[in-house]
Design a protein around this motif. Structure first.
Motif, PDB file in Angstrom:
ATOM      1  N   ASP A  67       0.994  -1.067   0.057  1.00 43.55           N
ATOM      2  CA  ASP A  67       0.161  -0.022   0.034  1.00 43.55           C
ATOM      3  C   ASP A  67       0.989   1.267  -0.054  1.00 43.55           C
ATOM      4  N   VAL A  68       0.822   2.112  -1.169  1.00 47.10           N
ATOM      5  CA  VAL A  68       1.805   3.006  -1.209  1.00 47.10           C
ATOM      6  C   VAL A  68       1.538   4.220  -0.191  1.00 47.10           C
ATOM      7  N   SER A  69       0.681   4.042   0.620  1.00 49.77           N
ATOM      8  CA  SER A  69       0.517   5.278   1.701  1.00 49.77           C
ATOM      9  C   SER A  69       1.580   4.881   2.831  1.00 49.77           C
ATOM     10  N   SER A  70       2.082   3.730   2.651  1.00 49.43           N
ATOM     11  CA  SER A  70       3.008   3.462   3.771  1.00 49.43           C
ATOM     12  C   SER A  70       4.260   3.617   3.340  1.00 49.43           C
ATOM     13  N   MET A  71       5.098   4.270   3.774  1.00 44.61           N
ATOM     14  CA  MET A  71       6.549   4.683   3.161  1.00 44.61           C
ATOM     15  C   MET A  71       7.316   3.342   3.376  1.00 44.61           C
ATOM     16  N   GLU A  72       7.076   2.453   4.566  1.00 50.21           N
ATOM     17  CA  GLU A  72       7.835   0.999   4.792  1.00 50.21           C
ATOM     18  C   GLU A  72       7.565   0.238   3.655  1.00 50.21           C
ATOM     19  N   LEU A 123       4.810  10.612  -3.510  1.00 48.36           N
ATOM     20  CA  LEU A 123       5.652  11.255  -2.546  1.00 48.36           C
ATOM     21  C   LEU A 123       6.734  10.328  -2.173  1.00 48.36           C
ATOM     22  N   HIS A 124       6.020   9.158  -1.555  1.00 46.02           N
ATOM     23  CA  HIS A 124       7.100   8.189  -1.140  1.00 46.02           C
ATOM     24  C   HIS A 124       7.709   7.384  -2.283  1.00 46.02           C
ATOM     25  N   GLY A 125       7.045   6.969  -3.305  1.00 48.61           N
ATOM     26  CA  GLY A 125       7.689   6.380  -4.273  1.00 48.61           C
ATOM     27  C   GLY A 125       8.827   7.326  -4.913  1.00 48.61           C
ATOM     28  N   SER A 126       8.481   8.605  -5.197  1.00 46.51           N
ATOM     29  CA  SER A 126       9.599   9.635  -5.589  1.00 46.51           C
ATOM     30  C   SER A 126      11.013   9.585  -4.791  1.00 46.51           C
ATOM     31  N   LEU A 127      10.634   9.892  -3.504  1.00 48.84           N
ATOM     32  CA  LEU A 127      11.687   9.675  -2.503  1.00 48.84           C
ATOM     33  C   LEU A 127      12.580   8.561  -2.478  1.00 48.84           C
ATOM     34  N   VAL A 128      11.750   7.591  -2.627  1.00 52.07           N
ATOM     35  CA  VAL A 128      12.587   6.106  -2.469  1.00 52.07           C
ATOM     36  C   VAL A 128      13.146   6.058  -3.954  1.00 52.07           C
ATOM     37  N   VAL A 154     -16.321  19.005 -10.974  1.00 57.15           N
ATOM     38  CA  VAL A 154     -17.326  18.672  -9.745  1.00 57.15           C
ATOM     39  C   VAL A 154     -17.487  17.173  -9.571  1.00 57.15           C
ATOM     40  N   GLU A 155     -17.967  16.591  -8.412  1.00 59.06           N
ATOM     41  CA  GLU A 155     -17.919  15.302  -8.033  1.00 59.06           C
ATOM     42  C   GLU A 155     -16.688  14.637  -7.604  1.00 59.06           C
ATOM     43  N   GLN A 156     -15.662  15.230  -8.227  1.00 58.79           N
ATOM     44  CA  GLN A 156     -14.282  14.520  -8.013  1.00 58.79           C
ATOM     45  C   GLN A 156     -13.304  15.504  -7.365  1.00 58.79           C
ATOM     46  N   GLY A 157     -13.622  16.462  -6.350  1.00 57.31           N
ATOM     47  CA  GLY A 157     -12.928  17.406  -5.750  1.00 57.31           C
ATOM     48  C   GLY A 157     -11.832  16.877  -5.040  1.00 57.31           C
ATOM     49  N   PRO A 158     -11.888  15.705  -4.234  1.00 56.96           N
ATOM     50  CA  PRO A 158     -10.587  15.227  -3.567  1.00 56.96           C
ATOM     51  C   PRO A 158      -9.847  14.799  -4.513  1.00 56.96           C
ATOM     52  N   TYR A 159     -10.016  14.029  -5.580  1.00 55.13           N
ATOM     53  CA  TYR A 159      -9.123  13.531  -6.575  1.00 55.13           C
ATOM     54  C   TYR A 159      -8.572  14.578  -7.396  1.00 55.13           C
ATOM     55  N   SER A 160      -9.286  15.248  -7.641  1.00 57.20           N
ATOM     56  CA  SER A 160      -8.606  16.742  -8.576  1.00 57.20           C
ATOM     57  C   SER A 160      -7.525  17.633  -7.656  1.00 57.20           C
ATOM     58  N   ALA A 161      -7.962  17.544  -6.322  1.00 54.95           N
ATOM     59  CA  ALA A 161      -7.174  18.195  -5.519  1.00 54.95           C
ATOM     60  C   ALA A 161      -5.592  17.549  -5.285  1.00 54.95           C
ATOM     61  N   THR A 162      -5.862  16.185  -5.340  1.00 52.50           N
ATOM     62  CA  THR A 162      -4.500  15.343  -5.213  1.00 52.50           C
ATOM     63  C   THR A 162      -3.583  15.526  -6.499  1.00 52.50           C
ATOM     64  N   LYS A 163      -4.360  15.538  -7.511  1.00 56.56           N
ATOM     65  CA  LYS A 163      -3.699  15.778  -8.876  1.00 56.56           C
ATOM     66  C   LYS A 163      -2.951  17.136  -9.128  1.00 56.56           C
ATOM     67  N   HIS A 164      -3.655  18.084  -8.598  1.00 57.53           N
ATOM     68  CA  HIS A 164      -3.007  19.602  -8.485  1.00 57.53           C
ATOM     69  C   HIS A 164      -1.631  19.418  -7.752  1.00 57.53           C
ATOM     70  N   ALA A 165      -1.717  18.474  -6.480  1.00 55.48           N
ATOM     71  CA  ALA A 165      -0.681  18.259  -5.618  1.00 55.48           C
ATOM     72  C   ALA A 165       0.432  17.589  -6.287  1.00 55.48           C
ATOM     73  N   VAL A 166      -0.010  16.459  -6.871  1.00 60.84           N
ATOM     74  CA  VAL A 166       1.092  15.797  -7.711  1.00 60.84           C
ATOM     75  C   VAL A 166       1.943  16.572  -8.650  1.00 60.84           C
ATOM     76  N   GLN A 167       1.110  17.349  -9.282  1.00 54.56           N
ATOM     77  CA  GLN A 167       1.763  18.130 -10.266  1.00 54.56           C
ATOM     78  C   GLN A 167       2.757  19.187  -9.666  1.00 54.56           C
ATOM     79  N   ALA A 168       2.379  19.518  -8.614  1.00 56.82           N
ATOM     80  CA  ALA A 168       3.382  20.651  -7.847  1.00 56.82           C
ATOM     81  C   ALA A 168       4.763  19.672  -7.181  1.00 56.82           C
ATOM     82  N   LEU A 169       4.131  18.538  -6.854  1.00 56.53           N
ATOM     83  CA  LEU A 169       5.315  17.590  -6.253  1.00 56.53           C
ATOM     84  C   LEU A 169       6.233  17.265  -7.505  1.00 56.53           C
ATOM     85  N   THR A 170       5.864  16.874  -8.551  1.00 53.88           N
ATOM     86  CA  THR A 170       6.695  16.344  -9.801  1.00 53.88           C
ATOM     87  C   THR A 170       7.548  17.651 -10.055  1.00 53.88           C
TER      88      THR A 170
END
Length: 354
Positions: A67-72, A123-128, A154-170
């Motif tokens: 599960d990629v949410s876990s760094m370990e 983020l975890h995958g990128s750092l590793v 609309v109707e996919q606000g959380p997903y859209s927000a994560t993809k904004h964040a992934v773009q900035a992270l990248t």
């Protein structure tokens, strides 16, 4: 200076979210191109079947449940790649989960879970991957983003927000690696609608089953972009001319696109109620039935993207995107003029209405 990358046939490629959809398409294509693949997802049974299929066809594959949410657990993916193949050359951050529903409908715990997987998983995958590739002498990190990084829906606000964040992270990851002159390419792949099992797997708070608005692209097109980026440095690869147009229009006329989204955004993401396969529904916290590249829904899908092929050209692709960006910038400048200045242009001759 662009990173120097090995041909795909000489690489070991790690793919997260490899048990279905784009991740499965990427794994199969990379293996067909001669790469050894390390498959990661939460579904142990599906991964084992996919690995055995690739090996039976003459490919090289290993799998690891994570599960990629876990760094370990992400670090365990890298350890598996090292144990099986001596390391890896490309790392594809593809794993993602989704939710349909308004921001108020979605419980805060579910908002956080989407960020834990989509953003922190990337983020975890990128750092590793960055740490490993520095030591290895170079390689590629490819993050699978979305046009929803440019135009929330609309109707996919959380997903859209994560993809904004992934773009900035990248973008940040790329700058940091370039600053230290690491021989690591960082690419963001931005698909539009993909004909994956995403609607079946997403948690749904709407009253009817969800769907992805057309036009839809076959996951093999996304796989083509990702495998290309494993061996060829690119900053961004858009999937489909419609994706590029959607991104540009959202920048040129944000208010207009808001109004369109408000009017039809919910309706185009819903389909007539029918019986859904309960074995696939809602994989937000636990894996569900996997192993398919495409959605079970009857949809029209595109099997080619001329826009992607143009972007793969050494120079012309970036020139074309540069021209498009320049046109968008000019249009935005017109839109930002005071109202009396825009009226001087006259209707039908470059006037802009939002």
């Amino acid at each position: 200076m662009a990173a120097r990358l090995k041909p795909v046939s000489q690489q070991v490629v790690v793919i997260t979210g490899a048990s279905s959809g784009n991740g499965l398409a990427i794994a199969r294509l990379a293996a067909r191109r001669g790469a050894a693949v390390v498959l990661s997802a939460r579904n142990a049974a599906a991964l084992s079947v996919i690995r055995d299929e690739i090996v039976a066809e003459g490919g090289r594959a290993a799998c690891v449940v994570a599960d990629v949410s876990s760094m370990e657990e992400v670090e365990a993916i890298a350890a598996t790649a090292t144990e099986a193949f001596g390391g890896f050359d490309s790392w594809v951050n593809n794993a993602a989960v989704g939710i349909y529903g308004s921001l108020e409908q979605v419980p805060l715990a579910d908002h956080r879970r989407v960020f834990d997987v989509n953003y922190f998983g990337t983020l975890h995958g990128s750092l590793v991957a960055a740490r490993h590739l520095r030591e290895r002498g170079g390689g590629a990190i490819i993050n699978v983003g979305s046009v929803l990084a440019d135009r929330a829906i609309v109707e996919q606000g959380p997903y859209s927000a994560t993809k904004h964040a992934v773009q900035a992270l990248t973008d940040t990851l790329r700058m940091e690696l370039e600053r230290e002159r690491a021989n690591v390419s960082v690419t963001l792949v931005k698909p539009g609608g993909c004909a994956t099992p995403y609607p079946e797997h997403a948690r749904n708070y709407m009253d009817v089953p969800p769907r992805i608005p057309p036009p839809l692209y076959h996951p093999e097109i996304i796989a083509d972009a990702v495998v290309f980026a494993c061996a060829t440095p690119r900053r961004t690869l858009y999937i489909g001319s419609g994706t590029i147009a959607s991104s540009l229009v959202s920048q040129v006329a944000p208010r207009l696109t808001d109004l369109v989204m408000e009017a039809v955004g919910t309706r185009v993401q819903q389909r007539a109620a029918d019986v859904q396969d309960s074995t696939k529904r809602d994989n937000l916290y636990e894996p569900r039935s996997d192993g398919k590249v495409c959605t079970d829904q009857h949809v029209m899908m595109r099997h080619h993207s001329l826009a992607l092929q143009v972007q793969k050209l050494p120079k012309l692709g970036w020139i074309g995107l540069g021209v498009a960006t320049a046109l968008a910038t000019g249009a935005r400048a017109i839109a930002s003029r005071p109202k009396h200045s825009r009226e001087l242009i006259g209707p039908g001759r470059g006037s802009h209405h939002e």
